[in-house]
Scaffold this motif. Sequence first.
Motif, PDB file in Angstrom:
ATOM      1  N   LYS A  27     -54.667  11.407 -75.823  1.00 14.84           N
ATOM      2  CA  LYS A  27     -53.076  11.902 -75.525  1.00 14.84           C
ATOM      3  C   LYS A  27     -52.918  12.536 -73.784  1.00 14.84           C
ATOM      4  O   LYS A  27     -52.109  11.735 -73.171  1.00 14.84           O
ATOM      5  N   GLY A  28     -54.446  12.367 -73.280  1.00 16.24           N
ATOM      6  CA  GLY A  28     -53.714  13.197 -71.855  1.00 16.24           C
ATOM      7  C   GLY A  28     -53.434  14.170 -72.047  1.00 16.24           C
ATOM      8  O   GLY A  28     -53.571  15.007 -72.673  1.00 16.24           O
ATOM      9  N   PHE A  29     -54.852  14.560 -70.831  1.00 13.80           N
ATOM     10  CA  PHE A  29     -54.207  16.517 -70.565  1.00 13.80           C
ATOM     11  C   PHE A  29     -52.833  16.738 -70.648  1.00 13.80           C
ATOM     12  O   PHE A  29     -52.640  17.875 -71.002  1.00 13.80           O
ATOM     13  N   GLY A  30     -51.848  16.411 -69.834  1.00  8.97           N
ATOM     14  CA  GLY A  30     -50.626  17.063 -70.437  1.00  8.97           C
ATOM     15  C   GLY A  30     -49.854  17.096 -71.218  1.00  8.97           C
ATOM     16  O   GLY A  30     -48.801  17.994 -71.849  1.00  8.97           O
ATOM     17  N   ALA A  31     -50.472  15.516 -72.111  1.00 12.51           N
ATOM     18  CA  ALA A  31     -49.441  15.443 -73.460  1.00 12.51           C
ATOM     19  C   ALA A  31     -49.944  16.507 -74.549  1.00 12.51           C
ATOM     20  O   ALA A  31     -49.724  15.866 -75.778  1.00 12.51           O
ATOM     21  N   SER A  32     -51.338  16.959 -74.268  1.00 15.79           N
ATOM     22  CA  SER A  32     -52.231  17.172 -75.466  1.00 15.79           C
ATOM     23  C   SER A  32     -51.337  19.358 -75.335  1.00 15.79           C
ATOM     24  O   SER A  32     -51.824  19.528 -74.479  1.00 15.79           O
ATOM     25  N   SER A  33     -50.958  19.446 -76.738  1.00 17.49           N
ATOM     26  CA  SER A  33     -50.703  20.914 -76.209  1.00 17.49           C
ATOM     27  C   SER A  33     -52.096  21.637 -76.992  1.00 17.49           C
ATOM     28  O   SER A  33     -52.299  20.984 -77.543  1.00 17.49           O
ATOM     29  N   TYR A  49     -57.669  31.473 -77.847  1.00 22.07           N
ATOM     30  CA  TYR A  49     -58.350  32.386 -76.829  1.00 22.07           C
ATOM     31  C   TYR A  49     -58.907  33.103 -77.097  1.00 22.07           C
ATOM     32  O   TYR A  49     -59.173  34.214 -76.228  1.00 22.07           O
ATOM     33  N   ASN A  50     -59.483  33.709 -78.199  1.00 28.93           N
ATOM     34  CA  ASN A  50     -60.561  34.747 -78.374  1.00 28.93           C
ATOM     35  C   ASN A  50     -62.111  33.768 -77.937  1.00 28.93           C
ATOM     36  O   ASN A  50     -63.038  34.602 -77.629  1.00 28.93           O
ATOM     37  N   HIS A  51     -62.048  32.315 -78.163  1.00 27.01           N
ATOM     38  CA  HIS A  51     -63.364  31.717 -77.568  1.00 27.01           C
ATOM     39  C   HIS A  51     -62.566  31.143 -76.393  1.00 27.01           C
ATOM     40  O   HIS A  51     -64.327  30.871 -75.382  1.00 27.01           O
ATOM     41  N   ILE A  52     -61.974  31.310 -75.251  1.00 23.38           N
ATOM     42  CA  ILE A  52     -61.609  30.201 -74.146  1.00 23.38           C
ATOM     43  C   ILE A  52     -60.882  31.252 -73.441  1.00 23.38           C
ATOM     44  O   ILE A  52     -60.305  31.715 -74.293  1.00 23.38           O
ATOM     45  N   SER A  54     -58.793  29.544 -70.777  1.00 19.38           N
ATOM     46  CA  SER A  54     -57.176  29.173 -70.932  1.00 19.38           C
ATOM     47  C   SER A  54     -57.518  27.569 -70.388  1.00 19.38           C
ATOM     48  O   SER A  54     -58.119  27.199 -71.087  1.00 19.38           O
ATOM     49  N   LYS A  55     -56.000  26.836 -71.181  1.00 16.20           N
ATOM     50  CA  LYS A  55     -56.384  25.088 -71.032  1.00 16.20           C
ATOM     51  C   LYS A  55     -57.260  24.622 -70.324  1.00 16.20           C
ATOM     52  O   LYS A  55     -58.124  23.528 -70.573  1.00 16.20           O
ATOM     53  N   ILE A  58     -61.145  24.385 -69.967  1.00 21.12           N
ATOM     54  CA  ILE A  58     -61.572  23.248 -70.812  1.00 21.12           C
ATOM     55  C   ILE A  58     -61.310  22.250 -70.090  1.00 21.12           C
ATOM     56  O   ILE A  58     -62.594  21.314 -70.205  1.00 21.12           O
ATOM     57  N   LEU A  59     -60.993  21.598 -69.173  1.00 22.82           N
ATOM     58  CA  LEU A  59     -60.771  21.130 -68.825  1.00 22.82           C
ATOM     59  C   LEU A  59     -62.072  21.448 -67.331  1.00 22.82           C
ATOM     60  O   LEU A  59     -62.937  19.568 -67.138  1.00 22.82           O
ATOM     61  N   GLN A  60     -61.336  22.256 -66.997  1.00 17.83           N
ATOM     62  CA  GLN A  60     -63.432  23.179 -65.648  1.00 17.83           C
ATOM     63  C   GLN A  60     -64.110  22.607 -66.584  1.00 17.83           C
ATOM     64  O   GLN A  60     -65.092  21.403 -66.069  1.00 17.83           O
ATOM     65  N   ALA A  61     -64.541  23.052 -67.771  1.00 24.03           N
ATOM     66  CA  ALA A  61     -65.405  22.440 -68.368  1.00 24.03           C
ATOM     67  C   ALA A  61     -66.072  21.110 -68.484  1.00 24.03           C
ATOM     68  O   ALA A  61     -67.647  20.571 -68.345  1.00 24.03           O
ATOM     69  N   ILE A  62     -65.121  19.846 -68.798  1.00 22.46           N
ATOM     70  CA  ILE A  62     -65.426  18.919 -69.368  1.00 22.46           C
ATOM     71  C   ILE A  62     -65.262  18.283 -68.132  1.00 22.46           C
ATOM     72  O   ILE A  62     -66.772  16.710 -67.766  1.00 22.46           O
TER      73      ILE A  62
END
Lengths: 195, 195
Positions: A27-33, A49-52, A54-55, A58-62
């Motif tokens: 769906k793309g990053f922006g369109a994925s909530s 948010y107990n494990h990450i 922020s949104k 996740i992108l940084q990690a990838i």
Amino acid sequence: MAKIRGKKNSTKKEVIIEKASKLFKEKGFGASSMRDLAVHVGVEAASLYNHIQSKSEILQAICFKVANEFISHLDAVEASKEPVLKKIEMIIRFHIRMMMEQYEYVYISDHEWRHLPEPYLSNFLNQRRSYRKSLADLIEDGISKGEIKKIEPYVAVLIILSAISGIESWQRSRKQISAEVLEENMVKYLVEGLK
Amino acid sequence: MAKIRGKKNSTKKEVIIEKASKLFKEKGFGASSMRDLAVHVGVEAASLYNHIQSKSEILQAICFKVANEFISHLDAVEASKEPVLKKIEMIIRFHIRMMMEQYEYVYISDHEWRHLPEPYLSNFLNQRRSYRKSLADLIEDGISKGEIKKIEPYVAVLIILSAISGIESWQRSRKQISAEVLEENMVKYLVEGLK
DNA sequence: AATATAAACTAACGGGTGTTAGCATTGATT
DNA sequence: AATCAATGCTAACACCCGTTAGTTTATATT
């Protein structure tokens, strides 16, 4: 009450990132909530948010996971004693393999990097620029040794990396040709286009 | 009171679409809001709706304009009497030119099509699939005539189209090589890679 | 069994989104 | 000048977003 479960020996964070990679690719990053992602993971959005952090994290990690793998491989190839054209082929094959084996991650890293916040964005783009520079230097070296025809190294790098990126089209298709046939034909075209 | 102004003989809708193409290229379709676009156009967001139906309509206009230009050109090339390899070269050059002259539109059409709503999305993907099929047929023809080496037509098309798409990287760069040098080197690599 | 820790939940925050309705202003036409 | 059409404005709608705070539940440890 729900519970995050994934593959053996995966942390909950890794499970979230893995699920996120599929969702972001689709769906793309922006369109994925985060609410979408929570549905895929099987918990409420707030629970993530107990494990990450922020949104964005996740992108940084990838993106950085992919970048690190490409850089490590390039370092290994540069350190090898093969002829330049062989090195180029090794790099091409590695990129193709990454598009086969870690397709979602590579796709997101290619298409969604612009959503990275600073300073991660600058850092990431600098790494990519440096990577392309190293590839261009390798091609320059091949030209000077007579293994590669006279061509603008910058253009050759642009063509090779972009062409491989196009494997996304194959991934979305019905795959009427196999991964092996795709790889061999791509290597043939891209390597022989340099001779 | 603000007023939408653009180039001579442009309708207000065309001005909006032109401004939108730049914004969408820079920030992506999803991350660009109608309020952002309104700022670029110079009116309030609600005013845009006097001239366009929806945000989605802007994307449709961009994607289908680009698709139609590619299809028209391909039709003309197919109708020409040139050798196959020459036809391939003409198509490659046209794609490169489009990436130079209508970069924003082509970029958006390549990257943001997934935001098209049905039935436009299916229609658009069918057109792209058909276009690639025609190119593959052309290459098949070249192979059977001995003008092109034995290669999977599907792979050759994937490489060619993806490589040209990579011109986005050049567009975002400081352009230390000229458009002419880029074009000649790309044509050289891609055409000679087929021989 | 009691306690501590991990992790899931609910509720809400502060902000943003695309779009519509109705009104006001500007420009064109008579 | 009066009237009409085009177009810009304000206000608001209904909804969505990422994320936090505090509570509850499940699991681990003693």
